[in-house]
Design an enzyme around this catalytic site. Structure first.
Site, PDB file in Angstrom:
ATOM      1  CD  GLN A 216      -3.320   0.151   2.776  1.00  0.00           C
ATOM      2  OE1 GLN A 216      -2.403  -0.495   3.469  1.00  0.00           O
ATOM      3  NE2 GLN A 216      -4.043  -0.797   2.425  1.00  0.00           N
TER       4      GLN A 216
ATOM      5  NE  ARG B 198      -1.372   2.518  -6.260  1.00  0.00           N
ATOM      6  CZ  ARG B 198      -1.347   3.042  -7.042  1.00  0.00           C
ATOM      7  NH1 ARG B 198      -0.177   2.011  -8.057  1.00  0.00           N
ATOM      8  NH2 ARG B 198      -1.932   3.804  -8.339  1.00  0.00           N
TER       9      ARG B 198
ATOM     10  CE1 TYR C 113      17.489  -7.993   6.146  1.00  0.00           C
ATOM     11  CE2 TYR C 113      15.734  -8.967   4.281  1.00  0.00           C
ATOM     12  CZ  TYR C 113      17.558  -9.359   5.582  1.00  0.00           C
ATOM     13  OH  TYR C 113      17.552 -10.340   5.936  1.00  0.00           O
TER      14      TYR C 113
ATOM     15  NE  ARG D 167      12.941 -12.928  -4.444  1.00  0.00           N
ATOM     16  CZ  ARG D 167      12.765 -11.550  -4.869  1.00  0.00           C
ATOM     17  NH1 ARG D 167      12.925 -10.360  -3.828  1.00  0.00           N
ATOM     18  NH2 ARG D 167      12.874 -11.580  -5.924  1.00  0.00           N
TER      19      ARG D 167
ATOM     20  CG  ASP E 196       9.484  16.847  -1.153  1.00  0.00           C
ATOM     21  OD1 ASP E 196       8.005  16.938  -0.428  1.00  0.00           O
ATOM     22  OD2 ASP E 196       9.446  16.238  -2.352  1.00  0.00           O
TER      23      ASP E 196
ATOM     24  NE  ARG F  48      -1.643   5.174   2.447  1.00  0.00           N
ATOM     25  CZ  ARG F  48      -2.226   3.654   1.265  1.00  0.00           C
ATOM     26  NH1 ARG F  48      -3.637   3.842   2.144  1.00  0.00           N
ATOM     27  NH2 ARG F  48      -1.678   3.704   0.150  1.00  0.00           N
TER      28      ARG F  48
END
Length: 312
Positions: A109, A112, A121, A204, A220, A231
């Site tokens: 999510q 995006r 990672y 994986r 920024d 969010r």
């Protein structure tokens, strides 16, 4: 726990060091620099670096040689003006870099938001930890009947217990199979010397989306606030919203004047369409406006009612 003893010791060593600089710093943010802020059951957010402060926003807006002005009230007024009128460029002069540990489905999510720099990672080169997200009982909710991407009533009793069992058992099983296919332990030790083991980049793919990943995320200030406005909103999925909530607190420590303006004009504000504004003007004139006479669609009308009733 989000951090092992070795990881915490590494952070403690980093926090024990300090360096002098001519650059402006945010004292409150310096106090939590590098520190892991726990989120969910194994996740965290921590600030790694930052550039600029409220003065940098004012300096860029005025294109001045020094800080901002001698009066905080003038800087505050300018920042509120910039935020209110969406003059975003001065906010782009500040940047912040986070280290985030989060479930893979939350990361999908998060990614995006394409205005950030990200380095994740890599499970092609390293072995993922045996850490997976299990929701707290209060977050085990049924599908909402009114919202296709939302939650409804919380599950209870035997159904909730069974869902938790499935999540835990499946997560444990897929990690066991992951390690078996790799033929390696979490520490990278060989399990069976007579087997080659599957390549990490292939093994994986068997892991489920609730396993944790980590990344460095640099953005920024303008785009960071856009991320937070979406969010940290009550309608955002809980598992990403808790990260955003923690980062709103970081914003307050970093740029307190900007954070105040952001919360007033963006985070806790509402944008109305021309049709909704026209409906409100008619109401203020004493006219009885209904869904049928408003000219709004059913969903927008409901949203307007929620705003007027203080539910948004």
């Amino acid at each position: 726990m989000p951090l092992s003893q070795d990881q915490q010791a590494e952070i403690d060593r980093q926090r024990a060091e300090s360096a002098s600089t001519r650059r402006p710093v945010a004292p409150a943010l310096e106090e939590v620099l590098y520190q892991a802020i726990p989120v969910l059951d194994h996740g965290f957010v921590r600030v790694i670096d930052y550039m600029g402060d409220d003065n940098a926003v004012v300096q860029a807006a005025r294109v001045s040689y020094g800080k901002g002005t001698k009066k905080v009230s003038e800087d505050k007024g300018l920042i509120h003006y910039l935020m209110r009128h969406r003059h975003s460029t001065p906010f782009e002069m500040c940047e912040i870099k986070f280290h985030v540990k989060l479930p893979i489905f939350v990361a999908r999510q998060w990614i995006r938001h394409r205005t950030a720099n990200v380095n994740e990672y890599s499970a092609r080169y390293s072995i993922l930890d045996r850490e997976f997200y299990i929701p707290a009982p209060g977050q085990l909710a049924a599908q909402s009947v009114a919202n296709r991407q939302g939650r409804g009533d919380v599950l209870t009793g035997a159904e909730a217990a069974r869902v938790l069992d499935i999540l835990k058992q499946d997560s444990t099983t897929v990690y066991d199979h992951y390690a078996e296919m790799l033929n390696e332990t979490e520490a990278g030790e060989t399990i069976d010397a007579e087997k080659q083991g599957l390549a990490r980049e292939l093994a994986r793919m068997n892991l489920s989306l609730n396993f944790y990943t980590q990344w460095y995320w640099k953005i920024d200030l303008h785009n960071f606030m856009h991320f937070l406005s979406l969010r940290a909103d009550p309608h955002a999925q809980y598992e990403i919203r808790v990260y955003a909530d923690a980062m709103v607190d970081v914003l307050r420590k970093w740029v307190p004047l900007t954070a105040e303006a952001f919360e007033q004009h963006r985070l806790h504000a509402t944008t109305l369409s021309k049709g909704a504004l026209d409906a409100i003007r008619r109401m203020l004139k004493g006219e009885t406006v209904t869904l049928e006479t408003s000219g709004l669609g059913k969903r927008e009308w409901s949203e307007l009612q929620a705003v007027l009733n203080g539910e948004h």
